[in-house]
Scaffold this active site. Structure first.
Site, mmCIF file in Angstrom:
data_model
loop_
_atom_site.group_PDB
_atom_site.id
_atom_site.type_symbol
_atom_site.label_atom_id
_atom_site.label_comp_id
_atom_site.label_asym_id
_atom_site.label_seq_id
_atom_site.Cartn_x
_atom_site.Cartn_y
_atom_site.Cartn_z
ATOM 1 N N HIS A 58 -22.039 6.024 -18.516
ATOM 2 C CA HIS A 58 -21.734 5.474 -19.632
ATOM 3 C C HIS A 58 -22.683 6.847 -20.625
ATOM 4 C CE1 HIS A 58 -21.534 2.436 -23.427
ATOM 5 N NE2 HIS A 58 -22.732 2.859 -23.270
ATOM 6 N N GLU A 59 -23.791 6.742 -20.659
ATOM 7 C CA GLU A 59 -24.232 8.028 -21.155
ATOM 8 C C GLU A 59 -24.124 9.635 -21.508
ATOM 9 O OE1 GLU A 59 -26.085 6.587 -22.948
ATOM 10 O OE2 GLU A 59 -27.108 4.620 -21.732
ATOM 11 N N GLU A 61 -18.922 2.428 -28.754
ATOM 12 C CA GLU A 61 -20.114 1.743 -27.031
ATOM 13 C C GLU A 61 -18.130 1.466 -26.249
ATOM 14 O OE1 GLU A 61 -22.230 2.010 -25.989
ATOM 15 O OE2 GLU A 61 -23.709 2.338 -27.595
ATOM 16 N N HIS A 86 -21.173 9.503 -24.124
ATOM 17 C CA HIS A 86 -21.698 9.411 -25.088
ATOM 18 C C HIS A 86 -21.502 10.917 -25.822
ATOM 19 C CE1 HIS A 86 -22.041 5.656 -26.374
ATOM 20 N NE2 HIS A 86 -23.062 4.929 -25.129
HETATM 21 ZN ZN ZN Z 1 -23.560 3.238 -25.299
#
Ligand code: ZN
Length: 254
Positions: free
Chosen positions: A128-129, A184, A132
């Protein structure tokens, strides 16, 4: 005094630069507004990371740093930016949280291990990071902020000081909010594909977010505060799983 022609000229210049700055996020194809050169946002990310590292105690416990580095680097290596100087740091902080900055700078709190109980679950956070960073969400966030400030300046000239003050407050709030809900959800979507490609079971993302929701109770962890509602998030991930499982099943890392 600012003449009307100046305002019209300014608005034209901004709309032209916005047009030129439209980019596309990897894997999702979403249109993005990016006004900063990549080199500049990366330099800002590296600076911010250095500052956080100088102010927050760093963990050297290999039970944490081992898996965080191994999983993080494996996912980063197959990302769209394998050449970045990726760095994964574990901070001594009991809040279950993680963050990512432009330039491939990722932070994970020791408190995250309360909810990320297996390598697969930790991989869901790491991916997830990395997501980003891949989608340049930091640059996009700063660009939105810049565009808002330009809007405030033009608005101030047009409608007067009071309204500009109100717009200014909205702009300030934008800085405080880490990432938007759209970003997100997009990091979830990219992360799910990336963890699967790296050989981590994407079904673990569901368990991770269930753990997060259970841990949160009445006081939600910081990591969740600007994130989609856990139930929405889990439903979205479950809906995406059938499309993502083939990446996992064919991953050479398994
Ligand atoms: Zn996030």
């Amino acid at each position: 005094m600012i003449g009307k022609s100046w305002i019209r000229g300014g608005a034209l210049a901004i709309s032209l630069s916005l047009l030129a700055a439209c980019e596309t996020a990897p894997l999702t194809g979403r249109n993005q507004l990016i006004l900063l050169p990549e080199s500049q946002s990366q330099a800002m990310g590296v600076d911010a990371y250095q500052e956080i590292k100088s102010k927050t105690p760093i963990s050297n416990d290999p039970r944490y740093t081992g898996p965080v580095n191994e999983i993080g680097q494996r996912i980063a290596a197959i990302s769209t930016q394998p050449g970045l100087n990726w760095e994964f740091t574990v901070f001594e902080d009991e809040t279950p949280n993680a963050f990512a900055l432009p330039g491939g700078k990722v932070g994970v709190n020791t408190g995250l291990f309360k909810v990320a109980k297996t390598d697969d679950q930790l991989a869901a956070v790491m991916a997830h990071e990395v997501g980003h960073v891949m989608a340049r969400h930091g640059s996009e966030r700063m660009s939105t902020q810049m565009a808002t400030q330009l809007g405030v300046q033009l608005g101030g000239a047009v409608v007067g000081q009071e309204y500009a003050g109100l717009l200014g407050q909205v702009a300030t709030l934008g800085v405080v909010l880490p990432y938007s809900r759209i970003q997100e959800s997009e990091a979830d979507e990219i992360g799910l594909i990336m963890m699967a490609k790296a050989g981590y079971d994407p079904r673990a993302a569901v368990t991770l977010w269930q753990n997060f929701a259970a841990e949160g109770g009445s006081r939600q962890p910081e990591f969740l505060s600007t994130h989609p509602h856990p139930e929405t998030r889990i439903k979205d991930i479950e809906a995406a799983l059938p499309g993502v499982m083939p990446y996992y099943e064919s991953s050479p890392y398994r």
